[in-house]
Design an enzyme around this catalytic site. Structure first.
Site, PDB file in Angstrom:
ATOM      1  N   GLU A   1      -9.542  -1.628   4.946  1.00 23.98           N
ATOM      2  CA  GLU A   1     -10.235  -1.407   6.217  1.00 23.98           C
ATOM      3  C   GLU A   1     -11.514  -2.248   6.262  1.00 23.98           C
ATOM      4  O   GLU A   1     -11.947  -2.761   5.218  1.00 23.98           O
ATOM      5  CB  GLU A   1     -10.591   0.087   6.348  1.00 23.98           C
ATOM      6  CG  GLU A   1      -9.391   1.018   6.381  1.00 23.98           C
ATOM      7  CD  GLU A   1      -8.623   0.962   7.700  1.00 23.98           C
ATOM      8  OE1 GLU A   1      -9.045   0.262   8.637  1.00 23.98           O
ATOM      9  OE2 GLU A   1      -7.565   1.622   7.784  1.00 23.98           O
TER      10      GLU A   1
ATOM     11  N   ASN B   1      -8.241  -3.495  13.890  1.00 18.23           N
ATOM     12  CA  ASN B   1      -9.622  -3.731  13.460  1.00 18.23           C
ATOM     13  C   ASN B   1      -9.696  -4.809  12.370  1.00 18.23           C
ATOM     14  O   ASN B   1     -10.720  -4.973  11.720  1.00 18.23           O
ATOM     15  CB  ASN B   1     -10.236  -2.418  12.941  1.00 18.23           C
ATOM     16  CG  ASN B   1      -9.458  -1.836  11.773  1.00 18.23           C
ATOM     17  OD1 ASN B   1      -8.485  -2.434  11.298  1.00 18.23           O
ATOM     18  ND2 ASN B   1      -9.870  -0.671  11.298  1.00 18.23           N
TER      19      ASN B   1
ATOM     20  N   HIS C   1      -7.718  -4.843   9.688  1.00 18.28           N
ATOM     21  CA  HIS C   1      -7.298  -4.398   8.355  1.00 18.28           C
ATOM     22  C   HIS C   1      -5.995  -5.075   7.947  1.00 18.28           C
ATOM     23  O   HIS C   1      -5.173  -5.453   8.778  1.00 18.28           O
ATOM     24  CB  HIS C   1      -7.224  -2.869   8.238  1.00 18.28           C
ATOM     25  CG  HIS C   1      -6.081  -2.209   8.928  1.00 18.28           C
ATOM     26  ND1 HIS C   1      -6.180  -0.988   9.531  1.00 18.28           N
ATOM     27  CD2 HIS C   1      -4.785  -2.583   9.111  1.00 18.28           C
ATOM     28  CE1 HIS C   1      -5.013  -0.643  10.029  1.00 18.28           C
ATOM     29  NE2 HIS C   1      -4.152  -1.595   9.796  1.00 18.28           N
TER      30      HIS C   1
ATOM     31  N   ASP D   1       0.845  -1.201   0.000  1.00 13.35           N
ATOM     32  CA  ASP D   1       0.000   0.000   0.000  1.00 13.35           C
ATOM     33  C   ASP D   1       0.876   1.245   0.000  1.00 13.35           C
ATOM     34  O   ASP D   1       2.093   1.162   0.170  1.00 13.35           O
ATOM     35  CB  ASP D   1      -0.974  -0.005   1.192  1.00 13.35           C
ATOM     36  CG  ASP D   1      -0.300  -0.314   2.527  1.00 13.35           C
ATOM     37  OD1 ASP D   1       0.954  -0.360   2.573  1.00 13.35           O
ATOM     38  OD2 ASP D   1      -1.006  -0.494   3.520  1.00 13.35           O
TER      39      ASP D   1
HETATM   40  P1  PGA Z   1       1.589  -2.331  13.499  1.00 15.10           P
HETATM   41  O1  PGA Z   1       0.568  -2.178  12.309  1.00 15.10           O
HETATM   42  O2  PGA Z   1       2.590  -3.325  13.090  1.00 15.10           O
HETATM   43  O3  PGA Z   1       2.150  -0.957  13.662  1.00 15.10           O
HETATM   44  O4  PGA Z   1       0.784  -2.781  14.697  1.00 15.10           O
HETATM   45  C1  PGA Z   1      -0.039  -3.289  11.774  1.00 15.10           C
HETATM   46  C2  PGA Z   1      -1.101  -2.821  10.814  1.00 15.10           C
HETATM   47  O5  PGA Z   1      -1.855  -1.892  11.155  1.00 15.10           O
HETATM   48  O6  PGA Z   1      -1.191  -3.387   9.717  1.00 15.10           O
END
Ligand code: PGA
Length: 259
Positions: free
Chosen positions: A147, A140, A142, A71
């Site tokens: 999302e 959440n 994602h 992304d």
């Molecule tokens: P993080 O992010 O490794 O900073 O927890 C994971 C994500 O949101 O994909």
């Protein structure tokens, strides 16, 4: 549910080592440089440090892959140091001396977003396969910028970032006002093309969503639930992230290694 392999890491350092070992296996089992998706975020930082240290110490296997972007923020000038492409360059791709032509990234400054998304999908089709998708897990559910609500057959597309996501990234950008309002992401349908998927998960704050990922009904409400039906999924998670799921794994015939 497919047979998911869970590997338990003792802590963050152990997760870094186990992930680097897993990564090496993929690199060694490919005849030509494999195409690999790498995540941004806090979770992979130790893993990237481990891999770049091993490379610096002489294991050149780690430099032999094509990086495929998961992304990217939109509306940034090319090379902006806050872009995911720049972040990944600093954390792993430059230290591993991955050639520019082996970095399959989004043009974050594109004026024609649908065309840019189509170009990325075509790039993947032309390569023929995504050999390994290494992904993190959002609180959440994602994956990338997919999302909740993202269709499980979605392709690469533009996403308007939710206020929650922009808030979560505000610190990195200085303030929420500076966080871009939109981004592009490979779709869940795109990620399903991966021959192998490695999900890395760290910390107590991810324990509940890790359980939901594998034990809630498959639904776009929790995009990560697509993994339940995905072939060749390995989860490397630390003890805290596994807290909610550990007692359920045997019942559902998932394998738990290094218990
Ligand atoms: P993080 O992010 O490794 O900073 O927890 C994971 C994500 O949101 O994909």
């Amino acid at each position: 549910m497919k047979n998911i392999t869970f590997i338990k890491a003792k802590n963050a350092d152990d997760l870094a080592v186990l992930s680097a070992d897993f990564f090496l296996n993929t690199l060694k089992s490919s005849n030509s440089p494999p195409t690999i998706i790498l995540p941004t975020g806090f979770t992979p930082l130790g893993f990237y440090k481990e891999v770049t240290t091993r490379y610096k110490n002489g294991d050149k296997n780690y430099g032999n892959f094509k990086y495929l972007a998961l992304d990217e923020y939109l509306g940034l000038p090319e090379g902006d140091r806050r872009s995911f492409a720049s972040w990944l360059s600093r954390e792993i791709l430059d230290p591993l001396e991955i050639p520019k032509e082996f970095r399959l990234t989004f043009a974050s400054s594109t004026k024609n977003i649908p065309e840019e998304c189509a170009r990325m999908e075509k790039t993947i089709t032309d390569i023929g396969s995504i050999d390994l998708a290494i992904i993190g897990l959002g609180g959440n559910g994602h994956v990338g910028f997919n999302e909740p609500g993202s269709p499980l057959d979605s392709v690469t597309r533009k996403i308007e970032l939710t206020p929650e996501t922009r808030q979560a990234n505000a610190e990195y950008w200085g303030s929420i006002d500076q966080v871009p309002e939109s981004a592009v992401t490979l779709g869940i349908g795109t990620l399903k093309k991966a021959k192998q998927t490695l999900l890395i998960v760290l910390g107590k704050s991810k324990a509940e969503i890790l359980k939901k990922t594998f034990f809630s009904p498959i639904s776009s409400d929790i995009p990560s639930t697509y993994l339940q039906k995905q072939e060749n999924v390995t989860v490397i998670a630390d003890a805290e992230a596994l807290l909610e799921i550990e007692s359920l794994i045997d019942i559902n015939q998932c394998k738990l290694k290094r218990a």
